[in-house]
Design a protein around this motif. Structure first.
Motif, PDB file in Angstrom:
ATOM      1  N   UNK A 112       0.824  -1.190   0.000  1.00 25.97           N
ATOM      2  CA  UNK A 112       0.000   0.000   0.000  1.00 25.97           C
ATOM      3  C   UNK A 112       0.867   1.252   0.000  1.00 25.97           C
ATOM      4  N   UNK A 113       0.236   2.386  -0.152  1.00 22.49           N
ATOM      5  CA  UNK A 113       0.977   3.655  -0.184  1.00 22.49           C
ATOM      6  C   UNK A 113       1.614   3.926   1.173  1.00 22.49           C
ATOM      7  N   UNK A 114       2.879   4.364   1.200  1.00 21.20           N
ATOM      8  CA  UNK A 114       3.535   4.674   2.481  1.00 21.20           C
ATOM      9  C   UNK A 114       2.959   5.943   3.103  1.00 21.20           C
ATOM     10  N   UNK A 115       3.059   6.035   4.422  1.00 23.97           N
ATOM     11  CA  UNK A 115       2.632   7.230   5.153  1.00 23.97           C
ATOM     12  C   UNK A 115       3.856   8.126   5.327  1.00 23.97           C
ATOM     13  N   UNK A 116       3.855   9.320   4.743  1.00 30.27           N
ATOM     14  CA  UNK A 116       5.044  10.183   4.839  1.00 30.27           C
ATOM     15  C   UNK A 116       5.345  10.563   6.282  1.00 30.27           C
ATOM     16  N   UNK A 117       6.619  10.715   6.581  1.00 31.65           N
ATOM     17  CA  UNK A 117       7.007  11.099   7.928  1.00 31.65           C
ATOM     18  C   UNK A 117       6.699  12.554   8.210  1.00 31.65           C
ATOM     19  N   UNK A 118       6.183  12.862   9.398  1.00 32.07           N
ATOM     20  CA  UNK A 118       5.907  14.260   9.754  1.00 32.07           C
ATOM     21  C   UNK A 118       7.186  15.088   9.785  1.00 32.07           C
ATOM     22  N   UNK A 119       7.046  16.375   9.526  1.00 34.23           N
ATOM     23  CA  UNK A 119       8.188  17.295   9.504  1.00 34.23           C
ATOM     24  C   UNK A 119       7.891  18.468  10.432  1.00 34.23           C
ATOM     25  N   UNK A 120       8.855  18.800  11.278  1.00 34.21           N
ATOM     26  CA  UNK A 120       8.752  19.936  12.191  1.00 34.21           C
ATOM     27  C   UNK A 120       9.965  20.830  11.971  1.00 34.21           C
ATOM     28  N   UNK A 121       9.735  22.139  11.879  1.00 31.76           N
ATOM     29  CA  UNK A 121      10.818  23.111  11.719  1.00 31.76           C
ATOM     30  C   UNK A 121      10.846  24.023  12.937  1.00 31.76           C
ATOM     31  N   UNK A 122      12.013  24.171  13.527  1.00 27.67           N
ATOM     32  CA  UNK A 122      12.210  25.041  14.688  1.00 27.67           C
ATOM     33  C   UNK A 122      13.033  26.238  14.239  1.00 27.67           C
ATOM     34  N   UNK A 123      12.427  27.427  14.295  1.00 29.93           N
ATOM     35  CA  UNK A 123      13.028  28.643  13.739  1.00 29.93           C
ATOM     36  C   UNK A 123      13.329  29.627  14.868  1.00 29.93           C
ATOM     37  N   UNK A 124      14.586  30.027  14.972  1.00 31.16           N
ATOM     38  CA  UNK A 124      14.999  31.048  15.939  1.00 31.16           C
ATOM     39  C   UNK A 124      15.532  32.249  15.168  1.00 31.16           C
ATOM     40  N   UNK A 125      14.703  33.295  15.082  1.00 31.91           N
ATOM     41  CA  UNK A 125      15.067  34.530  14.368  1.00 31.91           C
ATOM     42  C   UNK A 125      15.078  35.668  15.388  1.00 31.91           C
ATOM     43  N   UNK A 126      16.185  35.938  16.033  1.00 33.34           N
ATOM     44  CA  UNK A 126      16.189  36.921  17.125  1.00 33.34           C
ATOM     45  C   UNK A 126      16.098  38.374  16.673  1.00 33.34           C
ATOM     46  N   UNK A 127      16.506  38.674  15.440  1.00 32.67           N
ATOM     47  CA  UNK A 127      16.517  40.065  14.972  1.00 32.67           C
ATOM     48  C   UNK A 127      15.968  40.147  13.551  1.00 32.67           C
ATOM     49  N   UNK A 128      15.683  41.356  13.112  1.00 31.10           N
ATOM     50  CA  UNK A 128      15.213  41.567  11.745  1.00 31.10           C
ATOM     51  C   UNK A 128      16.295  41.206  10.734  1.00 31.10           C
ATOM     52  N   UNK A 129      17.568  41.347  11.115  1.00 24.98           N
ATOM     53  CA  UNK A 129      18.661  40.955  10.216  1.00 24.98           C
ATOM     54  C   UNK A 129      18.634  39.453   9.958  1.00 24.98           C
ATOM     55  N   UNK A 130      18.351  38.684  11.000  1.00 23.47           N
ATOM     56  CA  UNK A 130      18.218  37.238  10.825  1.00 23.47           C
ATOM     57  C   UNK A 130      17.017  36.918   9.937  1.00 23.47           C
ATOM     58  N   UNK A 131      15.932  37.688  10.111  1.00 28.03           N
ATOM     59  CA  UNK A 131      14.736  37.447   9.308  1.00 28.03           C
ATOM     60  C   UNK A 131      15.010  37.683   7.822  1.00 28.03           C
ATOM     61  N   UNK A 132      15.746  38.723   7.513  1.00 30.91           N
ATOM     62  CA  UNK A 132      16.089  38.996   6.114  1.00 30.91           C
ATOM     63  C   UNK A 132      16.944  37.874   5.535  1.00 30.91           C
ATOM     64  N   UNK A 133      17.859  37.363   6.348  1.00 30.92           N
ATOM     65  CA  UNK A 133      18.687  36.235   5.903  1.00 30.92           C
ATOM     66  C   UNK A 133      17.834  34.987   5.706  1.00 30.92           C
TER      67      UNK A 133
END
Length: 774
Positions: free
Chosen positions: A253-274
């Motif tokens: 049968x069709x496989x069940x894709x693995x869940x994906x979680x992203x942890x984002x730490x953007x402390x400043x607007x400069x990091x956000x632009x990057x």
């Protein structure tokens, strides 16, 4: 003291015997290896310590798998939080840091020491930016080598790779974790500091293979059962009855894709632009052609950045790239007064406040959190048709279930219920109705202390036990004559031991001198949070801003790990304001740690060894100052400094000789004497005449301290001697402590409840309670 069964058992263990009083053989714990199932049956992401109810540190993220544990970031208070909510950290295999700064690593030293003390031999891997090495080098000053820390530097974007020689327990079997580096360009020509590097972590669980259909295999002529296994492993096989090749997708049968979680730490607007410009996450975007081919769907995105960054228009636009994901903001600031993180401690605080509000503050009522605005709550809802409207503000113990797949999504069942002080008091009065009378009696004593000559305490058998006050109006120390409420307040921010406790924080004592400033004696992990709980956000910032100095007794982590958070806050509060670096006094090992840590971020401090503030050193310092003032000949003699010989100097002084020997200061000591001059000035401005450190018996370079206030003149011109406070630090009973305590107005002495049998030949490094000091 009544000894419970548990107490007796622990006492026996400490003596090296079991319950039968037979000597036990010390066990050597073998290395244990956590094994992991090939497919997780239970997996979730849990958010721990959102703001730690004082918002002085970053929350942690706990990815939980069947037999492997991770923790993302370890801010101050993590262990107390986990002890409060019965979250076991003993099986932590990997610690991943999004940044290396005081916000994210304040609780790391204590966590590593706890894991090392468990003795199960399981190594701990720490992942972080390249500047992680600087932190590890700094911690070597007080963390023993047997803590088994393996440092792994994230120097480039890509999957985290375990060295092939690493233990089996360290392998990533439950999840694939990839790292994406964010290193913003300098702002306004400034250089990028090592602590500015941030890491985004992408956690991908392995897919679950589809169901094997035996009837389909039989129809295609598969009769040899060993070929079933090959098909389930993704291999094609030859049919036994038909002249065809059978492929896995023919019978699976069709496989069940693995869940994906992203942890984002953007402390400043400069990091956000990057972040917006990076191409490493495009494969995970909802409209990406690569995502449709690979079947990768991001299920949850956790945002650790502050509201000022996450609410920006360009950040919101970037978030829309994950339209099918559940967004959770863990870096927000919300009011947690009615929902304190450390409920056990808050409950006791509310009860003590009810009994004596003059001494004990209310339960976090002084903490004024910035209110969340309507725009904060609607940060994802500009487009009503967008699935981003599912974005939520993270709460403590909020879970996102990853497996079983049928339960994929948010789980709020573990979020703590609100705790109001009124409910705590109602419960207390229901259990002990007599508390109301006791509270009223305490209030009367506080309002009219002079009228109360005796303290009557009623007990259950209707007898009355009368205790005479320790001090009557005729025996008050002269130093307390006409003393005002705003002269000195001693607040115990922590009285616990080195082990994490849900009731008490580790050692820290705050001396509030009001208009004259303040001091800290010891500064264990969580000291800043305790200040905020006691004085509120603004009050704690004022206390930190007005610190005259910080004194540390010895190098044990429970006495100084909170120092970095206090120093960095003071640095930020005084940025752009003319000020001097804060003086930190402590053992020489602490200087090595602080010097190494300052390669990560500036602490805006100057260090002075406790040995420079002993009575001997102060006398030498005063003698040298007098020599310099008189412009007399100064002879530097290193051998006398090394041997501590003051005889020749004192003899020449008494004889009126024109030659003064500056034996305590060589060229290398000039900086120390300059700092002593500054310390004396700072102390005098705070109304303290002398700060004297004295050696005690604990670990190498352990000290106690004497604080002596300057004399004052009362309203009729009478000279009143200043108060004297003595603090022992950690120590065994010793003559130095006895001598320093003579004439003390307040004696603060540590003590353990452990009873030593052989008191004449004791080897424990603490004082047992009860003990006889004098």
């Amino acid at each position: 003291m009544v000894k419970t069964k548990e107490f007796k058992f622990n006492e026996a263990r400490a003596k090296g015997t079991d319950r039968s009083s037979k000597p036990t053989v010390m066990k050597k714990f073998p290395l244990k290896h956590h094994t992991a199932n090939s497919t997780n049956t239970t997996a979730y992401i849990q958010i721990l310590g959102v703001g730690m109810d004082t918002h002085d540190t970053m929350p942690s993220i706990l990815p939980f798998f069947d037999r492997q544990r991770f923790i993302f970031n370890a801010g101050e208070g993590l262990q107390r939080f986990c002890a409060e909510h019965k979250i076991k950290l003993s099986k932590i295999d990997h610690i991943c840091l999004s940044r290396v700064c005081s916000e994210t690593v304040g609780g790391l030293p204590g966590l590593l020491l706890t894991l090392a003390g468990m003795g199960d031999g399981v190594p701990v891997n720490i992942w972080g930016p390249s500047n992680l090495n600087l932190l590890v080098d700094a911690m070597k000053c007080f963390i023993p080598h047997h803590s088994m820390v393996h440092t792994n530097l994230v120097s480039h974007t890509g999957p985290l790779q375990i060295d092939s020689s690493a233990a089996v327990a360290s392998k990533f079997k439950d999840v694939k974790i990839s790292a994406i580096l964010l290193q913003p360009n300098g702002v306004e020509g400034s250089d990028v500091k090592p602590s500015d590097v941030s890491v985004i972590y992408v956690c991908e669980l392995h897919e679950i293979k589809g169901k094997f259909y035996k009837e389909k295999a039989d129809a295609l002529g598969i009769t040899v059962k060993t070929k079933y296994k090959e098909l389930t492993q993704g291999k094609s096989v030859k049919s036994d009855l038909l002249d065809i090749t059978v492929h896995p997708n023919d019978v699976m049968g069709a496989p069940v894709p693995g869940p994906i979680v992203i942890i984002v730490d953007c402390p400043t607007s400069s990091h956000a632009l990057e972040l917006i410009s990076t191409q490493s996450l495009t494969d995970y975007y909802s409209d990406s052609s690569n995502q449709s081919q690979s079947g990768k769907i991001v299920n949850c995105v956790i945002h650790l950045g502050p509201a000022s960054v996450v609410n920006s228009s360009h950040y919101k636009k970037w978030m829309k790239n994950f339209s099918s994901a559940q967004h959770a903001r863990a870096g927000h600031v919300m009011n947690e007064v009615q929902n304190p993180i450390l409920k056990s401690s808050a409950r006791i605080t509310a009860q003590l406040n009810y009994l004596c509000p003059h001494l004990f503050p209310p339960m976090s009522s002084s903490i004024q959190h910035p209110s969340s605005t309507a725009s904060d709550f609607n940060f994802l809802c500009e487009d009503p048709t967008s699935k981003l409207c599912d974005g939520i503000f993270a709460e403590n113990l909020l879970k996102f279930i990853l497996r079983p797949h049928a339960h994929l999504g948010l789980d709020r069942s573990n979020i703590p219920s609100p705790l109001a002080a009124s409910a705590v008091i109602d419960e207390l009065l229901l259990e002990s109705p007599d508390i109301a009378d006791a509270a009223q009696h305490v209030s009367q004593l506080w309002q009219k202390p002079a009228e109360t000559k005796e303290c009557a305490i009623s007990i259950q058998d209707s007898k009355v036990m009368t205790d005479k006050p320790i001090l009557d109006e005729n025996s008050v120390p002269s130093c307390l004559e006409n003393i005002r409420r705003d002269e000195l307040e001693v607040t115990f921010l922590g009285t616990g031991s080195s082990q994490p406790s849900k009731y008490r924080n580790v050692t820290a004592i705050y001396f509030n001198l009001f208009s004259n400033g303040s001091l800290l004696l010891d500064c264990g992990e969580g000291t800043l949070a305790q200040l905020k709980r006691r004085y509120g956000m603004e009050g704690a910032e004022s206390a930190v801003r007005n610190l005259a100095c910080i004194w540390i007794s010895h190098i044990h982590a429970d006495h100084h790990v909170g120092l970095v958070r206090v120093l960095t806050l003071r640095r930020d509060l005084l940025k752009g304001v003319s000020h001097d670096p804060l003086i930190v006094l402590g053992p020489s090992q602490l200087k090595r740690f602080l010097d190494a840590y300052q390669r990560l971020e500036d602490l805006d401090m100057q260090f002075l060894d406790n040995k420079a503030t002993t009575l001997f050193s102060w006398e030498t310092f005063e003698l040298d100052n007098e020599s310099n003032k008189n412009n007399e000949l100064v002879i530097e003699r290193d051998e006398d400094v090394k041997n501590g010989n003051l005889t020749s100097c004192r003899e020449s002084c008494s004889q009126g000789s024109s030659k003064r020997l500056k034996i305590s200061v060589t060229v290398a000591k000039i900086e120390t004497f300059a700092l002593l001059n500054r310390l004396k000035k700072v102390l005098n401005e705070a109304g303290i005449e002398r700060l004297i450190s004295f050696p005690v018996v604990h670990c190498p370079e352990s000290f106690g301290v004497v604080l002596k206030a300057a004399d004052r003149i009362n309203s009729i011109g009478k000279a009143i001697p200043g108060w004297k406070v003595v603090y022992s630090g950690d120590t065994r009973p010793c003559s130095e402590m006895i001598e320093a305590s003579q004439g003390a107005t307040i004696l603060i002495h540590e003590a353990s409840t452990y009873e030593v049998v052989n008191k004449e030949n004791r080897t424990d490094p603490w004082c047992s309670f009860p003990f006889k000091l004098f």
